[in-house]
Write a protein that holds these residues in place. Structure first.
Motif, mmCIF file in Angstrom:
data_model
loop_
_atom_site.group_PDB
_atom_site.id
_atom_site.type_symbol
_atom_site.label_atom_id
_atom_site.label_comp_id
_atom_site.label_asym_id
_atom_site.label_seq_id
_atom_site.Cartn_x
_atom_site.Cartn_y
_atom_site.Cartn_z
ATOM 1 N N ASP A 211 -41.450 3.495 9.127
ATOM 2 C CA ASP A 211 -40.103 3.534 8.557
ATOM 3 C C ASP A 211 -39.658 2.148 8.080
ATOM 4 O OD1 ASP A 211 -40.078 6.220 9.408
ATOM 5 O OD2 ASP A 211 -37.974 6.105 9.998
ATOM 6 N N CYS A 212 -40.569 1.242 7.940
ATOM 7 C CA CYS A 212 -40.246 -0.123 7.517
ATOM 8 C C CYS A 212 -40.448 -0.267 6.012
ATOM 9 C CB CYS A 212 -41.110 -1.135 8.263
ATOM 10 S SG CYS A 212 -40.701 -2.857 7.872
ATOM 11 N N PHE A 213 -39.356 -0.616 5.327
ATOM 12 C CA PHE A 213 -39.361 -0.818 3.884
ATOM 13 C C PHE A 213 -38.541 -2.060 3.568
ATOM 14 C CE2 PHE A 213 -40.396 3.572 4.383
ATOM 15 C CZ PHE A 213 -41.128 3.958 3.272
ATOM 16 N N ILE A 214 -38.794 -2.620 2.399
ATOM 17 C CA ILE A 214 -38.004 -3.718 1.865
ATOM 18 C C ILE A 214 -37.404 -3.266 0.544
ATOM 19 C CG2 ILE A 214 -38.074 -6.053 0.897
ATOM 20 C CD1 ILE A 214 -40.389 -6.648 2.834
ATOM 21 N N LEU A 215 -36.104 -3.449 0.387
ATOM 22 C CA LEU A 215 -35.430 -3.181 -0.878
ATOM 23 C C LEU A 215 -34.987 -4.511 -1.477
ATOM 24 C CD1 LEU A 215 -34.158 -1.142 -2.912
ATOM 25 C CD2 LEU A 215 -32.064 -1.299 -1.528
ATOM 26 N N GLU A 216 -35.422 -4.760 -2.694
ATOM 27 C CA GLU A 216 -34.997 -5.943 -3.441
ATOM 28 C C GLU A 216 -34.036 -5.479 -4.522
ATOM 29 O OE1 GLU A 216 -38.696 -7.486 -4.807
ATOM 30 O OE2 GLU A 216 -39.231 -8.364 -2.871
ATOM 31 N N ALA A 217 -32.772 -5.876 -4.400
ATOM 32 C CA ALA A 217 -31.728 -5.414 -5.317
ATOM 33 C C ALA A 217 -30.937 -6.616 -5.797
ATOM 34 C CB ALA A 217 -30.808 -4.413 -4.627
ATOM 35 N N GLY A 218 -31.165 -7.019 -7.034
ATOM 36 C CA GLY A 218 -30.540 -8.228 -7.535
ATOM 37 C C GLY A 218 -31.005 -9.422 -6.730
ATOM 38 N N THR B 32 -32.060 -9.028 -0.561
ATOM 39 C CA THR B 32 -33.230 -8.371 0.005
ATOM 40 C C THR B 32 -32.799 -7.687 1.304
ATOM 41 O OG1 THR B 32 -34.779 -9.962 -0.954
ATOM 42 C CG2 THR B 32 -35.545 -8.702 0.939
ATOM 43 N N LEU B 33 -33.171 -6.426 1.436
ATOM 44 C CA LEU B 33 -32.834 -5.636 2.620
ATOM 45 C C LEU B 33 -34.135 -5.235 3.311
ATOM 46 C CD1 LEU B 33 -30.432 -5.326 0.553
ATOM 47 C CD2 LEU B 33 -29.986 -3.108 1.614
ATOM 48 N N LEU B 34 -34.191 -5.432 4.613
ATOM 49 C CA LEU B 34 -35.343 -5.048 5.418
ATOM 50 C C LEU B 34 -34.901 -3.966 6.400
ATOM 51 C CD1 LEU B 34 -38.256 -5.489 6.566
ATOM 52 C CD2 LEU B 34 -37.238 -7.242 8.062
ATOM 53 N N PHE B 35 -35.636 -2.856 6.416
ATOM 54 C CA PHE B 35 -35.287 -1.724 7.268
ATOM 55 C C PHE B 35 -36.323 -1.514 8.375
ATOM 56 C CE2 PHE B 35 -33.432 -0.670 3.101
ATOM 57 C CZ PHE B 35 -32.116 -0.439 3.459
ATOM 58 N N ASP B 36 -35.854 -1.375 9.597
ATOM 59 C CA ASP B 36 -36.617 -0.901 10.755
ATOM 60 C C ASP B 36 -37.993 -1.552 10.890
ATOM 61 O OD1 ASP B 36 -34.456 0.593 11.480
ATOM 62 O OD2 ASP B 36 -35.496 2.514 11.522
ATOM 63 N N GLN C 30 -48.257 -9.174 7.210
ATOM 64 C CA GLN C 30 -48.465 -10.246 6.244
ATOM 65 C C GLN C 30 -47.783 -9.945 4.917
ATOM 66 O OE1 GLN C 30 -52.739 -10.450 6.234
ATOM 67 N NE2 GLN C 30 -52.831 -11.775 8.045
ATOM 68 N N VAL C 31 -47.828 -8.688 4.487
ATOM 69 C CA VAL C 31 -47.135 -8.299 3.258
ATOM 70 C C VAL C 31 -45.638 -8.523 3.412
ATOM 71 C CG1 VAL C 31 -46.507 -6.335 1.805
ATOM 72 C CG2 VAL C 31 -48.885 -6.667 2.472
ATOM 73 N N ALA C 32 -45.088 -8.082 4.548
ATOM 74 C CA ALA C 32 -43.655 -8.262 4.780
ATOM 75 C C ALA C 32 -43.282 -9.737 4.764
ATOM 76 C CB ALA C 32 -43.259 -7.616 6.100
ATOM 77 N N ALA C 33 -44.037 -10.561 5.463
ATOM 78 C CA ALA C 33 -43.725 -11.989 5.541
ATOM 79 C C ALA C 33 -43.710 -12.630 4.158
ATOM 80 C CB ALA C 33 -44.732 -12.692 6.442
ATOM 81 N N ALA C 34 -44.653 -12.262 3.311
ATOM 82 C CA ALA C 34 -44.727 -12.847 1.982
ATOM 83 C C ALA C 34 -43.511 -12.481 1.146
ATOM 84 C CB ALA C 34 -46.007 -12.393 1.288
ATOM 85 N N HIS C 35 -43.014 -11.267 1.293
ATOM 86 C CA HIS C 35 -41.887 -10.816 0.476
ATOM 87 C C HIS C 35 -40.540 -11.246 1.047
ATOM 88 C CE1 HIS C 35 -43.830 -8.402 -2.636
ATOM 89 N NE2 HIS C 35 -44.736 -8.087 -1.722
ATOM 90 N N LEU C 36 -40.488 -11.623 2.316
ATOM 91 C CA LEU C 36 -39.227 -12.052 2.916
ATOM 92 C C LEU C 36 -38.993 -13.548 2.783
ATOM 93 C CD1 LEU C 36 -39.272 -9.924 6.205
ATOM 94 C CD2 LEU C 36 -38.159 -9.390 4.024
ATOM 95 N N ALA C 37 -40.033 -14.309 2.571
ATOM 96 C CA ALA C 37 -39.915 -15.767 2.527
ATOM 97 C C ALA C 37 -38.970 -16.202 1.410
ATOM 98 C CB ALA C 37 -41.287 -16.396 2.316
ATOM 99 N N PHE D 139 -31.697 -4.497 8.704
ATOM 100 C CA PHE D 139 -31.065 -3.308 9.261
ATOM 101 C C PHE D 139 -31.967 -2.706 10.339
ATOM 102 C CE2 PHE D 139 -29.113 -3.743 5.150
ATOM 103 C CZ PHE D 139 -27.797 -3.348 5.358
ATOM 104 N N VAL D 140 -31.371 -2.374 11.472
ATOM 105 C CA VAL D 140 -32.084 -1.702 12.553
ATOM 106 C C VAL D 140 -31.312 -0.426 12.874
ATOM 107 C CG1 VAL D 140 -32.997 -1.835 14.886
ATOM 108 C CG2 VAL D 140 -32.854 -3.908 13.485
#
Length: 244
Positions: free
Chosen positions: A11-18, A21-25, A38-45, A52-53
Motif C-alpha cells: 500500500d506504499c505509493f508516492i504521489l508527485e503533484a506540482g 510529494t506525498l508518501l503513503f503507508d 531504494q526506489v522510494a529513497a531516490a524519489h524522496l530525496a 501519510f500513515v
C-alpha cells in the motif's frame, strides 16, 4: 498541473503533484523489499514531502519512518490517532494527528480523515487541483470465516464510506484489492463503479502484482485509467482534472 503516481510496494505509493510529494503507508522493513526501499529513497530525496500513515499495522507503518525519509528537503507527517497513541514517542513533535471526520490544512493541502472499518483512517486529500482518496485498510473485509452478521456489518460500513466518498468527484483513488477475497476483491470493483475515479490504483497485494492483470477486467470501467504497475518505481501519469 500534471502529476504522477509511483508504486513502491503493497500500500506504499508516492504521489508527485506540482511542487509537492506525498508518501503513503511506508511499511516496516520486513515488509519492504530492499529494491523498493531504494526506489522510494531516490524519489524522496530533496522533496517537499508530506508523509501519510493510515494506521499502525506494520505492513503500513515503519516506526523508523523519520529516518527513512530524512533525505527530503522538508517534511511533515500526518498520522491516524492509533499511530499517535502507540508510537507518539518516535513521531516528530509537530506531527498532525487526525481522527475520523477531522479536516486540517496541511502544507497547502486540505486533508480529511475518514473513518475506517479496520484500524485508523482513510484520507481524502485536495492537492494541486486534484482530489485524492487513499483508503488505508478501509475495505470490504467479507472474509469467508466471518459470521453472516459480521459480514453484513462490514458491508454496511463499507457502503456508507462509498456513499460519502461519492458525494464529490475523485480524481485518483487508491483502494485495497486483496486477492484472498476473490469474490469481492475487498470492494475494489464496487468502489470503482460507485465513486468513478478518473485514475484507479489497486493496493494490498503484498508484492503479488500479477493479480492486477488477472483481475483487470473487473477493475476497468469507461472513464477510469487502471494503474497496471508491475515493479517498484512504475509510474502512472495523471492529467489535470477537466474544467467544471
Amino acid at each position: 498541473m500534471p502529476a504522477r503516481l509511483l508504486y513502491i510496494h503493497h500500500d506504499c505509493f508516492i504521489l508527485e503533484a506540482g511542487a509537492k510529494t506525498l508518501l503513503f503507508d511506508y511499511p516496516a522493513s520486513r515488509y519492504l523489499p530492499q529494491a523498493a526501499a531504494q526506489v522510494a529513497a531516490a524519489h524522496l530525496a530533496g522533496t517537499d514531502l508530506t508523509v501519510f500513515v493510515s494506521h499502525s499495522h506494520d505492513d503500513h507503518f515503519d516506526p523508523n519512518l523519520a529516518a527513512a525519509t530524512s533525505r527530503a528537503a522538508s517534511r511533515r507527517f500526518v498520522v491516524s490517532d492509533d499511530v499517535a497513541d502507540l508510537y507518539g514517542t518516535v513521531l516528530p513533535a509537530d506531527t498532525v494527528v487526525l481522527e475520523p471526520d477531522m479536516v486540517r490544512e496541511v502544507g497547502g493541502m486540505t486533508v480529511e480523515g475518514l473513518e475506517s472499518n479496520d484500524m485508523g483512517l482513510a484520507y481524502r486529500i485536495d492537492v494541486a487541483g486534484l482530489t485524492v482518496y487513499f483508503g488505508g485498510d478501509l475495505a470490504l473485509w467479507d472474509w469467508p470465516g466471518n459470521s453472516p452478521a459480521a459480514n453484513r456489518a462490514v458491508g454496511m460500513s463499507w457502503r456508507r464510506a462509498l456513499t460519502r466518498l461519492a458525494e464529490r468527484p475523485v480524481d485518483v483513488a487508491l483502494t485495497n484489492m486483496d486477492p484472498r477475497l476473490a469474490e469481492s476483491l475487498s470492494g475494489a470493483p464496487e468502489l470503482l463503479q460507485r465513486v468513478q475515479p478518473r485514475y484507479f490504483a489497486p493496493m494490498h497485494l503484498g508484492g503479488h502484482v500479477a493479480y492486477i492483470e488477472q483481475y483487470a477486467e473487473r477493475l476497468t470501467r469507461d472513464g477510469s485509467v487502471l494503474f497496471r504497475y508491475a515493479r517498484p518505481g512504475d509510474v502512472l501519469d495523471i492529467e489535470d482534472a477537466p474544467a467544471a
